[in-house]
Design an enzyme around this catalytic site. Structure first.
Site, PDB file in Angstrom:
ATOM      1  N   ASP A  16      -5.185  -7.303   8.027  1.00  0.00           N
ATOM      2  CA  ASP A  16      -3.745  -7.253   8.270  1.00  0.00           C
ATOM      3  C   ASP A  16      -3.261  -8.500   9.012  1.00  0.00           C
ATOM      4  OD1 ASP A  16      -1.265  -6.122   8.086  1.00  0.00           O
ATOM      5  OD2 ASP A  16      -1.520  -4.747   9.764  1.00  0.00           O
ATOM      6  N   GLY A  17      -2.016  -8.884   8.748  1.00  0.00           N
ATOM      7  CA  GLY A  17      -1.406  -9.967   9.513  1.00  0.00           C
ATOM      8  C   GLY A  17      -1.090 -11.227   8.717  1.00  0.00           C
ATOM      9  N   ASN A  18      -1.325 -11.172   7.404  1.00  0.00           N
ATOM     10  CA  ASN A  18      -1.040 -12.359   6.579  1.00  0.00           C
ATOM     11  C   ASN A  18       0.434 -12.744   6.625  1.00  0.00           C
ATOM     12  OD1 ASN A  18      -3.678 -12.159   5.798  1.00  0.00           O
ATOM     13  ND2 ASN A  18      -3.257 -11.399   3.745  1.00  0.00           N
ATOM     14  N   TRP A  21       1.459 -14.259   9.962  1.00  0.00           N
ATOM     15  CA  TRP A  21       0.841 -15.595  10.071  1.00  0.00           C
ATOM     16  C   TRP A  21       1.702 -16.610   9.324  1.00  0.00           C
ATOM     17  CZ3 TRP A  21      -1.270 -19.370   6.926  1.00  0.00           C
ATOM     18  CH2 TRP A  21      -2.192 -20.255   7.517  1.00  0.00           C
ATOM     19  N   HIS A  33      -1.107 -14.750   2.385  1.00  0.00           N
ATOM     20  CA  HIS A  33      -2.148 -14.091   1.588  1.00  0.00           C
ATOM     21  C   HIS A  33      -3.159 -15.123   1.081  1.00  0.00           C
ATOM     22  CE1 HIS A  33      -0.021 -10.417   1.961  1.00  0.00           C
ATOM     23  NE2 HIS A  33       0.957 -10.708   1.130  1.00  0.00           N
ATOM     24  N   SER A  62      -2.635   1.785  -2.231  1.00  0.00           N
ATOM     25  CA  SER A  62      -1.778   2.514  -3.175  1.00  0.00           C
ATOM     26  C   SER A  62      -0.309   2.343  -2.773  1.00  0.00           C
ATOM     27  CB  SER A  62      -2.097   4.004  -3.168  1.00  0.00           C
ATOM     28  OG  SER A  62      -3.466   4.257  -2.991  1.00  0.00           O
ATOM     29  N   LEU A 127     -25.662  -8.961  -0.722  1.00  0.00           N
ATOM     30  CA  LEU A 127     -24.528  -8.317  -0.045  1.00  0.00           C
ATOM     31  C   LEU A 127     -23.727  -7.552  -1.087  1.00  0.00           C
ATOM     32  CD1 LEU A 127     -22.581  -8.052   2.469  1.00  0.00           C
ATOM     33  CD2 LEU A 127     -21.394 -10.063   1.586  1.00  0.00           C
TER      34      LEU A 127
HETATM   35  C1  FPP Z   1      -1.980  -7.279   4.776  1.00  0.00           C
HETATM   36  O1  FPP Z   1      -1.220  -8.215   5.520  1.00  0.00           O
HETATM   37  C2  FPP Z   1      -2.649  -7.939   3.661  1.00  0.00           C
HETATM   38  C3  FPP Z   1      -2.544  -7.593   2.341  1.00  0.00           C
HETATM   39  C4  FPP Z   1      -1.697  -6.496   1.860  1.00  0.00           C
HETATM   40  C5  FPP Z   1      -3.230  -8.360   1.282  1.00  0.00           C
HETATM   41  C6  FPP Z   1      -4.655  -8.717   1.565  1.00  0.00           C
HETATM   42  C7  FPP Z   1      -5.052  -9.779   0.630  1.00  0.00           C
HETATM   43  C8  FPP Z   1      -5.762 -10.856   0.939  1.00  0.00           C
HETATM   44  C9  FPP Z   1      -6.358 -11.101   2.278  1.00  0.00           C
HETATM   45  C10 FPP Z   1      -5.953 -11.850  -0.119  1.00  0.00           C
HETATM   46  C11 FPP Z   1      -7.331 -12.187  -0.454  1.00  0.00           C
HETATM   47  C12 FPP Z   1      -8.170 -11.057  -0.833  1.00  0.00           C
HETATM   48  C13 FPP Z   1      -9.107 -11.089  -1.803  1.00  0.00           C
HETATM   49  C14 FPP Z   1     -10.103  -9.994  -1.871  1.00  0.00           C
HETATM   50  C15 FPP Z   1      -9.175 -12.172  -2.803  1.00  0.00           C
HETATM   51  P1  FPP Z   1       0.361  -8.022   5.628  1.00  0.00           P
HETATM   52  O2  FPP Z   1       0.979  -8.667   4.436  1.00  0.00           O
HETATM   53  O3  FPP Z   1       0.683  -6.559   5.758  1.00  0.00           O
HETATM   54  O4  FPP Z   1       0.685  -8.799   6.937  1.00  0.00           O
HETATM   55  P2  FPP Z   1       1.828  -8.429   8.009  1.00  0.00           P
HETATM   56  O5  FPP Z   1       1.407  -7.126   8.659  1.00  0.00           O
HETATM   57  O6  FPP Z   1       1.759  -9.576   8.972  1.00  0.00           O
HETATM   58  O7  FPP Z   1       3.119  -8.349   7.283  1.00  0.00           O
END
Ligand code: FPP
Length: 248
Positions: A16-18, A21, A33, A62, A127
């Site tokens: 979480d946190g993309n 960021w 992401h 989901s 792994l």
């Molecule tokens: C949650 O952060 C993240 C996601 C919903 C997507 C996760 C995907 C990746 C890390 C991309 C790479 C993965 C693979 C397996 C290739 P958020 O968008 O909810 O962040 P926020 O809470 O800061 O809004």
């Protein structure tokens, strides 16, 4: 004395946190992401180095379909690109890649790529990397219950014989070591419908670090935190200590 092995066999991560960021850098969420993908690579490397057997990542829940359409589209693009670019390296590293969740909701192209990646890496065992997509812990329990009900309807199982072990065999990841360590980045302390069944006795580690900043050093901190926990599985601390006494 502490019964917890230094390195967990099975780690699951809510990445979480993309979005935050990216926002801090005045960039679109998709930028976050994309940066998250690099963190995935680093953590896979860390797991391989440490001898972790299973890594399960929550990539798309989901519920994530409810996000703005452009973000969902960008995530699908990212998964496609990641599959095209990363599978060769993962395969060379001996990683077995699996997708868990209801894959039928994805485009044919994406489903084909996911299946091809699973088939290609099926013989690897350094792994086990499971990527949860269109996954929900409640969905997982429901699909296991449906399979049990179908077995009852076929006359192969009696309803009164369904117990935790029976249902557990139909849950995702049943054939892998149980979940030891559940990590969530991004500062929130919740499970968010990830691996609800499997998390029952896992140790939980929450960190404020946003996923794109999570690296091998952060993974080490989570593993050190885990190693310091006493896992009692419902027993008392004294009982746990006795089972570890070489004289017993
Ligand atoms: C949650 O952060 C993240 C996601 C919903 C997507 C996760 C995907 C990746 C890390 C991309 C790479 C993965 C693979 C397996 C290739 P958020 O968008 O909810 O962040 P926020 O809470 O800061 O809004």
């Amino acid at each position: 004395m502490n019964s917890t092995p230094t390195v967990p066999h099975h780690i699951a991560i809510v990445m979480d946190g993309n979005g935050r960021w990216a926002k801090a850098r005045h960039r679109p969420r998709s930028f976050g992401h994309n940066a998250g993908r690099k963190a995935v690579r680093d953590v896979v490397e860390g797991c391989l180095r440490q001898g972790v057997q299973v890594l399960t990542l929550f990539a798309f829940s989901s519920e994530n379909w409810q996000r703005p359409q452009d973000e969902v589209g960008a995530l699908m693009e990212l998964f496609l690109r990641a599959l095209d670019k990363e599978v060769d390296e993962l395969h060379e590293q001996g990683v077995r890649l699996r997708f868990i969740g209801d894959l039928t909701a994805f485009s044919d192209a994406l489903q084909r790529r996911m299946r091809a990646a699973m088939t290609r890496t099926a013989g690897n065992d350094k792994l086990h990397m499971n990527v949860a997509v269109n996954y929900g812990g409640r969905w997982d329990i429901v699909q296991a219950a449906r399979r049990a009900a179908a077995a009852v309807a076929r006359g192969e199982l009696r309803a009164e014989d369904i117990d935790e072990a029976t249902l557990g065999r139909w849950m995702s990841l049943a054939e892998l070591p149980p979940l030891d360590l559940f990590i969530r980045t991004g500062g929130d302390c919740r499970i968010s419908n990830f691996l609800l069944w499997q998390v029952a006795y896992a140790e939980l580690h929450f960190t404020d670090t946003l996923w794109p900043d999570f690296d091998q050093a952060c993974l080490q901190r989570a593993i050190d935190d885990y190693a310091g926990r006493e896992r009692r599985f419902g027993r008392t601390g004294d009982q746990v200590a006795r089972t570890q006494d070489p004289a017993c």
